[in-house]
Design an enzyme around this catalytic site. Structure first.
Site, PDB file in Angstrom:
ATOM      1  N   ASP A  78      -0.520 -36.983 -31.863  1.00 44.66           N
ATOM      2  CA  ASP A  78      -1.201 -35.704 -31.718  1.00 44.66           C
ATOM      3  C   ASP A  78      -0.431 -34.728 -30.841  1.00 44.66           C
ATOM      4  OD1 ASP A  78      -1.840 -37.470 -29.558  1.00 44.66           O
ATOM      5  OD2 ASP A  78      -3.426 -36.108 -28.926  1.00 44.66           O
ATOM      6  N   GLU A 141      -3.912 -39.030 -27.788  1.00 43.97           N
ATOM      7  CA  GLU A 141      -3.369 -39.255 -26.448  1.00 43.97           C
ATOM      8  C   GLU A 141      -3.694 -38.085 -25.537  1.00 43.97           C
ATOM      9  OE1 GLU A 141      -0.352 -39.149 -23.165  1.00 43.97           O
ATOM     10  OE2 GLU A 141      -0.781 -37.654 -24.724  1.00 43.97           O
ATOM     11  N   GLU A 142      -3.522 -36.893 -26.074  1.00 44.97           N
ATOM     12  CA  GLU A 142      -3.782 -35.696 -25.288  1.00 44.97           C
ATOM     13  C   GLU A 142      -5.277 -35.601 -24.975  1.00 44.97           C
ATOM     14  OE1 GLU A 142      -1.367 -34.219 -24.134  1.00 44.97           O
ATOM     15  OE2 GLU A 142       0.328 -34.306 -25.514  1.00 44.97           O
ATOM     16  N   ASP A 165       7.592 -40.867 -23.975  1.00 45.39           N
ATOM     17  CA  ASP A 165       6.662 -39.756 -23.830  1.00 45.39           C
ATOM     18  C   ASP A 165       6.747 -39.097 -22.460  1.00 45.39           C
ATOM     19  OD1 ASP A 165       4.587 -37.981 -24.421  1.00 45.39           O
ATOM     20  OD2 ASP A 165       3.025 -39.386 -23.805  1.00 45.39           O
ATOM     21  N   HIS A 346       3.479 -28.394 -23.585  1.00 45.52           N
ATOM     22  CA  HIS A 346       2.143 -27.799 -23.511  1.00 45.52           C
ATOM     23  C   HIS A 346       2.197 -26.290 -23.294  1.00 45.52           C
ATOM     24  CE1 HIS A 346      -0.089 -31.810 -22.360  1.00 45.52           C
ATOM     25  NE2 HIS A 346       0.891 -31.996 -23.244  1.00 45.52           N
TER      26      HIS A 346
END
Length: 371
Positions: A78, A141-142, A165, A346
């Site tokens: 995601d 995950e987010e 990650d 992000h």
């Protein structure tokens, strides 16, 4: 060592597949096909049903051709918002790939996925002896690590886990990361007409303000942070606010400090509520526990050796954010988080160096060889 054109082309393909959190169904289907073409057995677990998402975690396995450390490689599918309609731009002069500025790029975490896929292809195409390999491409995950939390760990038989990650360049080995508590507080005061009889009301926002005024927030110490993130309440300006919801978090590398900070925040709300005569409801959820692996642990020594094979210096590091690595370790899988080079993740300015994507794929190969 790697097919760099194929690797970069695949990364560009992956970032253009929309996969916002809980909507990973399309990319999961693409990855299942790719993994099967490489020669892995693939299944999707029931994490999607547990979380309410489109799909579960993708779990793939490659049977070893020799004995050795059983390995897990993992990245999440995601992306954060805005992440729909990504248009990547290859800046060859700068040696980077970036978004067009209207969305995130999605190198978090599709650079990790691309590196894992290319590493596996190289191993298969060159008939390199390897131990058992498991791959997990997780959902959601987010915003909560819910895919890793819902993962069926009975399906995993591994010695070392490697999560690709982290924002550092290849060579970074994350061994420390904070645990996080989510704190939800509902403050219930008493409504009254703000112009005629305000003294008959109990203002929930005044209760919240008093609590927050006396609360230790932001940087608490070198290991601990806390923040008030969301405040919701109110009906109209002429009504003393009867109810307000405050959502906060606390993080720490030390579990005892995390407990202490969370308890402090709750106690501060309770004290303010008592002072004003309000009622409160508190809900605390431990989103994930701290990650804490010793710098001299065998997995760290192993990982540094793999980096040394690439003439890259392996360095341990700490981070302020959680990842699937936290959850894997909590569930008995010794794992570290590896830097893959994503920068300004992000944000609309997200980018990644092409060299870092290539070195991440090489790292996967060397870890497999070293096992």
């Amino acid at each position: 060592m790697t097919n760099n054109k194929r690797l970069i082309d695949e990364f560009l393909e992956l970032v253009q597949i929309d996969s916002p959190t809980s909507k990973e169904g399309t990319i999961a289907k693409v990855l299942v096909k790719k993994l099967e073409e490489i020669g892995l057995s693939v299944e999707i677990d029931d994490a999607g049903e547990k979380t309410g998402g489109e799909t579960g975690n993708v779990i793939a396995k490659m049977k070893g051709t020799k004995k050795g450390k059983k390995l897990l490689f993992s990245s999440h599918m995601d992306t954060v918002s805005p992440g729909v309609g990504v248009k990547p731009i290859v800046d060859e002069e700068a040696g980077i790939i970036k978004s067009d500025g209207t969305t995130v790029l999605g190198s978090d975490d599709k650079a990790g996925i691309a590196a894992i896929l290319e590493g596996l292809r190289y191993i298969k195409e060159n008939n390199i002896e390897h131990s058992d390999i498991t791959v997990v491409f997780s959902i959601w995950e987010e915003g909560g690590l819910f895919g890793a939390k819902s993962l069926d760990y009975s399906k995993l038989d591994v010695d070392y886990g490697f999560v690709l990650d982290s924002g550092g360049s290849p060579g970074e080995i994350i061994v420390k990361a904070p645990g996080q508590d989510r704190i939800e507080v509902k403050i219930m005061g008493r409504p009254a007409h703000a112009g005629l009889q305000p003294e008959e009301g109990i203002s929930s926002i005044m209760v919240a303000s008093r609590a927050i005024e006396n609360m230790k927030l932001l940087r608490i110490d070198e290991e601990t942070t806390a923040n008030i993130g969301i405040v919701k309440g109110g009906v109209a300006t002429n009504i003393v606010m009867p109810e307000i919801e405050v959502i906060a978090e606390a993080r720490s590398l030390d579990e005892a400090k995390l407990d202490a900070q969370t308890n402090h925040m709750i106690e501060t709300f309770e004290k303010a509520a008592k002072e004003f005569g309000a009622q409160i409801e508190v809900k605390v959820e431990r989103m994930y526990s701290p990650l804490n692996i010793d710098d001299n642990d065998d997995i760290v020594v192993f990982t540094k050796k793999a980096f040394a094979n690439l003439n890259i210096e392996g360095k341990t590091a700490s981070t302020g954010g959680g990842s699937d690595t936290n959850v894997l370790n909590k569930n008995g899988i010794k794992a570290v988080n590896l830097g893959i080079g994503m920068k300004k993740a992000h944000t609309l300015e997200e980018y990644i160096a092409i060299e870092d994507i290539i070195n991440s794929a090489k790292t996967v190969i060397e870890i497999i060889k070293e096992a």
